[in-house]
Design a protein around this motif. Sequence first.
Motif, PDB file in Angstrom:
ATOM      1  N   VAL B  34       0.850  -1.187   0.000  1.00  0.00           N
ATOM      2  CA  VAL B  34       0.000   0.000   0.000  1.00  0.00           C
ATOM      3  C   VAL B  34       0.890   1.243   0.000  1.00  0.00           C
ATOM      4  O   VAL B  34       1.848   1.318   0.768  1.00  0.00           O
ATOM      5  CB  VAL B  34      -0.919   0.016   1.238  1.00  0.00           C
ATOM      6  N   LEU B  35       0.585   2.201  -0.877  1.00  0.00           N
ATOM      7  CA  LEU B  35       1.430   3.386  -1.013  1.00  0.00           C
ATOM      8  C   LEU B  35       0.906   4.575  -0.229  1.00  0.00           C
ATOM      9  O   LEU B  35       1.661   5.382   0.264  1.00  0.00           O
ATOM     10  CB  LEU B  35       1.561   3.769  -2.491  1.00  0.00           C
ATOM     11  N   SER B  36      -0.420   4.662  -0.126  1.00  0.00           N
ATOM     12  CA  SER B  36      -1.023   5.837   0.475  1.00  0.00           C
ATOM     13  C   SER B  36      -2.164   5.430   1.397  1.00  0.00           C
ATOM     14  O   SER B  36      -2.843   4.435   1.142  1.00  0.00           O
ATOM     15  CB  SER B  36      -1.545   6.762  -0.638  1.00  0.00           C
ATOM     16  N   VAL B  37      -2.372   6.191   2.440  1.00  0.00           N
ATOM     17  CA  VAL B  37      -3.422   5.844   3.392  1.00  0.00           C
ATOM     18  C   VAL B  37      -4.049   7.113   3.962  1.00  0.00           C
ATOM     19  O   VAL B  37      -3.353   8.119   4.168  1.00  0.00           O
ATOM     20  CB  VAL B  37      -2.853   4.954   4.523  1.00  0.00           C
ATOM     21  N   SER B  38      -5.363   7.083   4.186  1.00  0.00           N
ATOM     22  CA  SER B  38      -6.022   8.252   4.777  1.00  0.00           C
ATOM     23  C   SER B  38      -6.067   8.098   6.294  1.00  0.00           C
ATOM     24  O   SER B  38      -5.894   7.002   6.825  1.00  0.00           O
ATOM     25  CB  SER B  38      -7.437   8.383   4.230  1.00  0.00           C
ATOM     26  N   SER B  39      -6.293   9.189   6.976  1.00  0.00           N
ATOM     27  CA  SER B  39      -6.351   9.146   8.441  1.00  0.00           C
ATOM     28  C   SER B  39      -7.500   8.244   8.890  1.00  0.00           C
ATOM     29  O   SER B  39      -7.426   7.588   9.921  1.00  0.00           O
ATOM     30  CB  SER B  39      -6.523  10.553   9.011  1.00  0.00           C
ATOM     31  N   GLU B  40      -8.546   8.214   8.058  1.00  0.00           N
ATOM     32  CA  GLU B  40      -9.695   7.376   8.400  1.00  0.00           C
ATOM     33  C   GLU B  40      -9.320   5.895   8.396  1.00  0.00           C
ATOM     34  O   GLU B  40      -9.628   5.148   9.335  1.00  0.00           O
ATOM     35  CB  GLU B  40     -10.826   7.630   7.382  1.00  0.00           C
ATOM     36  N   GLU B  41      -8.619   5.469   7.351  1.00  0.00           N
ATOM     37  CA  GLU B  41      -8.228   4.065   7.232  1.00  0.00           C
ATOM     38  C   GLU B  41      -7.232   3.671   8.324  1.00  0.00           C
ATOM     39  O   GLU B  41      -7.391   2.658   9.004  1.00  0.00           O
ATOM     40  CB  GLU B  41      -7.592   3.812   5.854  1.00  0.00           C
ATOM     41  N   LEU B  42      -6.197   4.486   8.472  1.00  0.00           N
ATOM     42  CA  LEU B  42      -5.143   4.145   9.430  1.00  0.00           C
ATOM     43  C   LEU B  42      -5.684   4.122  10.860  1.00  0.00           C
ATOM     44  O   LEU B  42      -5.369   3.218  11.646  1.00  0.00           O
ATOM     45  CB  LEU B  42      -3.982   5.139   9.313  1.00  0.00           C
ATOM     46  N   SER B  43      -6.521   5.113  11.183  1.00  0.00           N
ATOM     47  CA  SER B  43      -7.041   5.173  12.547  1.00  0.00           C
ATOM     48  C   SER B  43      -7.920   3.962  12.841  1.00  0.00           C
ATOM     49  O   SER B  43      -7.923   3.445  13.959  1.00  0.00           O
ATOM     50  CB  SER B  43      -7.823   6.470  12.760  1.00  0.00           C
ATOM     51  N   ALA B  44      -8.648   3.497  11.811  1.00  0.00           N
ATOM     52  CA  ALA B  44      -9.495   2.320  11.997  1.00  0.00           C
ATOM     53  C   ALA B  44      -8.634   1.095  12.312  1.00  0.00           C
ATOM     54  O   ALA B  44      -8.976   0.282  13.165  1.00  0.00           O
ATOM     55  CB  ALA B  44     -10.342   2.075  10.751  1.00  0.00           C
ATOM     56  N   ALA B  45      -7.507   0.987  11.633  1.00  0.00           N
ATOM     57  CA  ALA B  45      -6.623  -0.160  11.843  1.00  0.00           C
ATOM     58  C   ALA B  45      -6.026  -0.172  13.245  1.00  0.00           C
ATOM     59  O   ALA B  45      -5.768  -1.232  13.820  1.00  0.00           O
ATOM     60  CB  ALA B  45      -5.513  -0.160  10.804  1.00  0.00           C
ATOM     61  N   VAL B  46      -5.809   1.009  13.785  1.00  0.00           N
ATOM     62  CA  VAL B  46      -5.172   1.103  15.108  1.00  0.00           C
ATOM     63  C   VAL B  46      -6.207   1.112  16.221  1.00  0.00           C
ATOM     64  O   VAL B  46      -5.910   0.750  17.358  1.00  0.00           O
ATOM     65  CB  VAL B  46      -4.289   2.369  15.182  1.00  0.00           C
TER      66      VAL B  46
END
Lengths: 242, 242
Positions: B34-46
């Motif tokens: 994965v090259l790019s990630v939004s704050s929404e996606e990353l925060s969901a993962a954490v």
Amino acid sequence: MSADPAVRREIPDATVARLPEYLRSLSRLAEQGVLSVSSEELSAAVGVRSAQLRKDLSHLGSYGVRGVGYEVDTLAFEISRALGLTQDWPVAIVGMGNLGHALASYSGFVTKGFRIVALFDDDPALRGETVAGVAIQPFRELRSRHGADPIAIGVIATPAAAAQTVCDELVEVGVRSILNFAPAVLSVPEDVDVRRVDLSTELQILAFHAQQKALAGLQPVGAAHALDGCVAHAADPEAVAT
Amino acid sequence: MSADPAVRREIPDATVARLPEYLRSLSRLAEQGVLSVSSEELSAAVGVRSAQLRKDLSHLGSYGVRGVGYEVDTLAFEISRALGLTQDWPVAIVGMGNLGHALASYSGFVTKGFRIVALFDDDPALRGETVAGVAIQPFRELRSRHGADPIAIGVIATPAAAAQTVCDELVEVGVRSILNFAPAVLSVPEDVDVRRVDLSTELQILAFHAQQKALAGLQPVGAAHALDGCVAHAADPEAVAT
DNA sequence: CTCACTTTGTGCATAGGTTCACAAACGTCT
DNA sequence: AGACGTTTGTGAACCTATGCACAAAGTGAG
């Protein structure tokens, strides 16, 4: 409904996190035969301010005597009760690698309220091995073992890849408290409580503070030689220029 | 002096504690290509709110692109740099019982910036043993070993009784960051950073919440059967009457 | 070029935690 | 019995952290 006095008064999370420390200090004092302790003395032993200790204890009720202090035995019991240590908590450990072995033989487990009832690992090499008086079983035995003696707390000490699967199975059989040592974020129903302990996270936090100390040379007095041997090379001099 | 812009801008402790989680998730994303990630996606993962993630990251600088998100590689590097993981941290472990062995062979140690340079234990039975490529030495070798390759972080995995002595010696040779697994409160000079990881504390916190759930029957919906097998006997019915 | 759409970065309000400071309560001594 | 010194328990002020909501800044289509 939350104002109902019959429901145990709410205790802040920050306070709950400190209660085990207080309890440990009190236990040591009791061993030494100390009968009474002031908030000043106890807070010094734990490393917090005395006002903080008093406020924390006030959430449990009024167990101190003004002008005197706290009776060690009474206070220890009340903290134990608040934490739920007066009842028995059956614990299961999943994953009996190095860490699992360390946890199973850790004396802190048995001291207060916690009792290891099951150890799980699928590695055939561990089949039949017994740690701290409990035999290691394959994880698929979870259901039958759980029926016999319900597990209240599950400890996950598996590799990260297996953690979520193990967690799902634990939740499935009714475990609602999980202590996770695997470096993975577990997703669980909201009524399940997960705490994570991660070595690598702790190290990284230490590294951050060490770097901060190295960047700003703010050692108080006479500590210059200590810095010498600690972090030799400055990190990224370009950081200032951005 | 604290207003000097040349000094790295202050990052709140709560943020620092979360950065390792972000970094772990980013590393996994990078592995997946994965090259790019939004704050929404990353925060969901954490498992945090997206606003929290963005505010945390804003303390490091502006590494996101509006309308797009964050470049995974760049962000991972910047977090690594903020945490101080772009440099090398020599680590020593003292106390090679079950826990020490588990820590020494833990893969999380070597992954990022941390390098085990010494293992200490005075038990003659362990003399000559090698774990993860490093030989176990008696603790008195600390001084000579330290001179050769300065230790930045000391990990204490001894019994509680030995912890303070070990700690004093580590501080004496210049170690200013200590990770303490022994159930003891260490007293150190104020320029030394100690973090404590305690299994028993974590269990007790879990027990508290489990008890709370059992006392007030506040399972949301359809979770009644889960409670069934978990905590069978109500704890102390007298508590209400006091 | 302009418009519509997305996502960051942040000011502001709210909640939670810590510290101060002091009145209330207790034991003790005279 | 009353005055005095000690220590708790807590209201109030301060500080930190979280969550909301939106302007600013970017992309891409027409």
